[in-house]
Design a protein around this motif. Structure first.
Motif, PDB file in Angstrom:
ATOM      1  N   ASN A 113      66.569  21.409  20.350  1.00 14.60           N
ATOM      2  CA  ASN A 113      67.330  22.123  19.320  1.00 14.60           C
ATOM      3  C   ASN A 113      66.817  23.537  19.063  1.00 14.60           C
ATOM      4  OD1 ASN A 113      69.147  20.097  18.909  1.00 14.60           O
ATOM      5  ND2 ASN A 113      68.307  19.406  16.957  1.00 14.60           N
ATOM      6  N   ASP A 114      65.512  23.708  19.032  1.00 15.19           N
ATOM      7  CA  ASP A 114      64.937  25.010  18.707  1.00 15.19           C
ATOM      8  C   ASP A 114      64.641  25.858  19.928  1.00 15.19           C
ATOM      9  OD1 ASP A 114      65.025  24.286  16.063  1.00 15.19           O
ATOM     10  OD2 ASP A 114      62.930  23.635  15.973  1.00 15.19           O
ATOM     11  N   PHE A 115      64.997  25.358  21.096  1.00 13.13           N
ATOM     12  CA  PHE A 115      64.628  26.040  22.332  1.00 13.13           C
ATOM     13  C   PHE A 115      65.809  26.087  23.304  1.00 13.13           C
ATOM     14  CE2 PHE A 115      60.920  23.958  20.511  1.00 13.13           C
ATOM     15  CZ  PHE A 115      60.049  25.036  20.357  1.00 13.13           C
ATOM     16  N   PRO A 116      66.852  26.829  22.993  1.00 11.85           N
ATOM     17  CA  PRO A 116      68.040  26.843  23.854  1.00 11.85           C
ATOM     18  C   PRO A 116      67.779  27.384  25.252  1.00 11.85           C
ATOM     19  CG  PRO A 116      68.168  28.559  22.175  1.00 11.85           C
ATOM     20  CD  PRO A 116      67.016  27.683  21.801  1.00 11.85           C
ATOM     21  N   ARG A 117      66.894  28.350  25.377  1.00  8.19           N
ATOM     22  CA  ARG A 117      66.604  28.883  26.719  1.00  8.19           C
ATOM     23  C   ARG A 117      65.833  27.858  27.538  1.00  8.19           C
ATOM     24  NH1 ARG A 117      64.530  33.417  23.541  1.00  8.19           N
ATOM     25  NH2 ARG A 117      66.282  34.801  23.070  1.00  8.19           N
ATOM     26  N   MET A 142      67.731  22.193  32.385  1.00  2.00           N
ATOM     27  CA  MET A 142      68.932  21.585  32.952  1.00  2.00           C
ATOM     28  C   MET A 142      69.259  22.144  34.327  1.00  2.00           C
ATOM     29  SD  MET A 142      69.623  19.238  30.941  1.00  2.00           S
ATOM     30  CE  MET A 142      71.073  18.714  31.863  1.00  2.00           C
ATOM     31  N   ARG A 143      68.931  23.402  34.584  1.00  2.00           N
ATOM     32  CA  ARG A 143      69.152  23.949  35.913  1.00  2.00           C
ATOM     33  C   ARG A 143      68.350  23.187  36.965  1.00  2.00           C
ATOM     34  NH1 ARG A 143      69.570  28.885  33.048  1.00  2.00           N
ATOM     35  NH2 ARG A 143      67.330  29.289  33.125  1.00  2.00           N
ATOM     36  N   MET A 144      67.174  22.719  36.586  1.00  2.00           N
ATOM     37  CA  MET A 144      66.341  21.977  37.534  1.00  2.00           C
ATOM     38  C   MET A 144      66.654  20.483  37.528  1.00  2.00           C
ATOM     39  SD  MET A 144      62.700  23.968  37.085  1.00  2.00           S
ATOM     40  CE  MET A 144      62.699  23.970  35.277  1.00  2.00           C
ATOM     41  N   ALA A 145      66.908  19.931  36.353  1.00  2.00           N
ATOM     42  CA  ALA A 145      67.177  18.496  36.245  1.00  2.00           C
ATOM     43  C   ALA A 145      68.487  18.100  36.926  1.00  2.00           C
ATOM     44  CB  ALA A 145      67.209  18.076  34.777  1.00  2.00           C
ATOM     45  N   SER A 146      69.366  19.064  37.161  1.00  2.00           N
ATOM     46  CA  SER A 146      70.630  18.775  37.822  1.00  2.00           C
ATOM     47  C   SER A 146      70.539  18.867  39.347  1.00  2.00           C
ATOM     48  CB  SER A 146      71.715  19.746  37.327  1.00  2.00           C
ATOM     49  OG  SER A 146      71.386  21.088  37.664  1.00  2.00           O
ATOM     50  N   ARG A 147      69.373  19.208  39.851  1.00  2.00           N
ATOM     51  CA  ARG A 147      69.204  19.351  41.294  1.00  2.00           C
ATOM     52  C   ARG A 147      69.106  17.981  41.968  1.00  2.00           C
ATOM     53  NH1 ARG A 147      67.986  24.420  43.038  1.00  2.00           N
ATOM     54  NH2 ARG A 147      66.890  23.650  44.891  1.00  2.00           N
TER      55      ARG A 147
END
Length: 238
Positions: free
Chosen positions: A209-213, A219-224
């Protein structure tokens, strides 16, 4: 032809999947050798890693046995990332990657004193994504202790918030930690941030919640495909 690297690990741990993720990203063949948690302090495993921790690797291509994930990452990158797919060969960027890797693995020493305190984490709505050190201690405290010490809980949560805040600030205007591509320094964080909701007892939707970046970066890595493969393998082994 590259022979498979043997990797000893405990399936329930986080460090092993950090190494598996890198092996898959580099397309290095490997063979998983499971070790029971009650056996890591006994022979024959302590002949491989005298520290009695998992993972450890044996690379038959170079006759090398190695342990400690920071060392494993540096070795695999140095030897097998010939095309610099996950690293840089320029001086500044090379050592900036090492800097962020060191930042990721630093936690055990940082919070070693925490093992003397009995802590159970809060089960309320959570916005403190975990890092290696808090995850390790939190699991230990939750399993072995029942007493809540609010000041200790607050201290460790604040430290996690600080660490993730460093990354959040650094990612302002950036997608990756070092220059314009994903490196091994980014990948090192994936297993720990992926398990935040388990560690803190909060929902997956709330953990960043406090860390959108940080969330977008994760998520860019977890979707690999490499991470999805690792988690499929983990599910089969647990």
């Amino acid at each position: 032809m590259v022979e498979p690297i043997g990797i000893w690990f405990i399936a329930a741990g986080l460090d092993p999947w950090k190494v598996v993720l890198l092996l898959d990203e580099l397309e290095i063949p490997y063979e998983i050798k499971l070790v029971k948690s009650e056996d890591v302090k006994k022979r024959p495993y302590v002949d491989i890693n005298p520290n009695g921790r998992a993972p450890a690797i044996e690379d038959p291509n170079n006759g090398l046995v190695l342990w400690e994930t920071g060392a494993l990452y540096s070795y695999l990158i140095d030897i097998y990332d010939i095309e610099k797919a996950l690293s840089h060969d320029t001086l500044k960027e090379k050592y900036h990657c090492e800097q962020w890797l060191a930042f990721q693995v630093r936690g055990r020493a940082l919070l070693r004193a925490g093992s003397l305190v009995s802590v159970v984490g809060s089960q309320t709505e959570c916005s403190y994504p975990g890092t290696r050190e808090f995850a390790d201690y939190h699991r230990r405290f939750t399993l072995l202790h029942s007493e809540k010490i609010p000041s200790a809980i607050e201290r460790y949560q604040n430290e996690v918030r600080r660490i993730l805040g460093v990354i959040e600030g650094w990612l302002d205007g950036k997608e990756w930690l070092v220059r314009d591509k994903m490196t091994y320094a980014d990948l090192a964080f994936v297993p720990y941030n992926d398990q935040v909701e388990v560690v803190f007892g909060c929902s997956a939707d709330a953990k960043f919640n406090d860390f959108p970046r940080v969330k977008a970066w994760h998520m860019r890595m977890a979707s690999r495909p490499s991470w999805k493969k690792a988690m499929d393998t983990r599910a089969k082994l647990l």
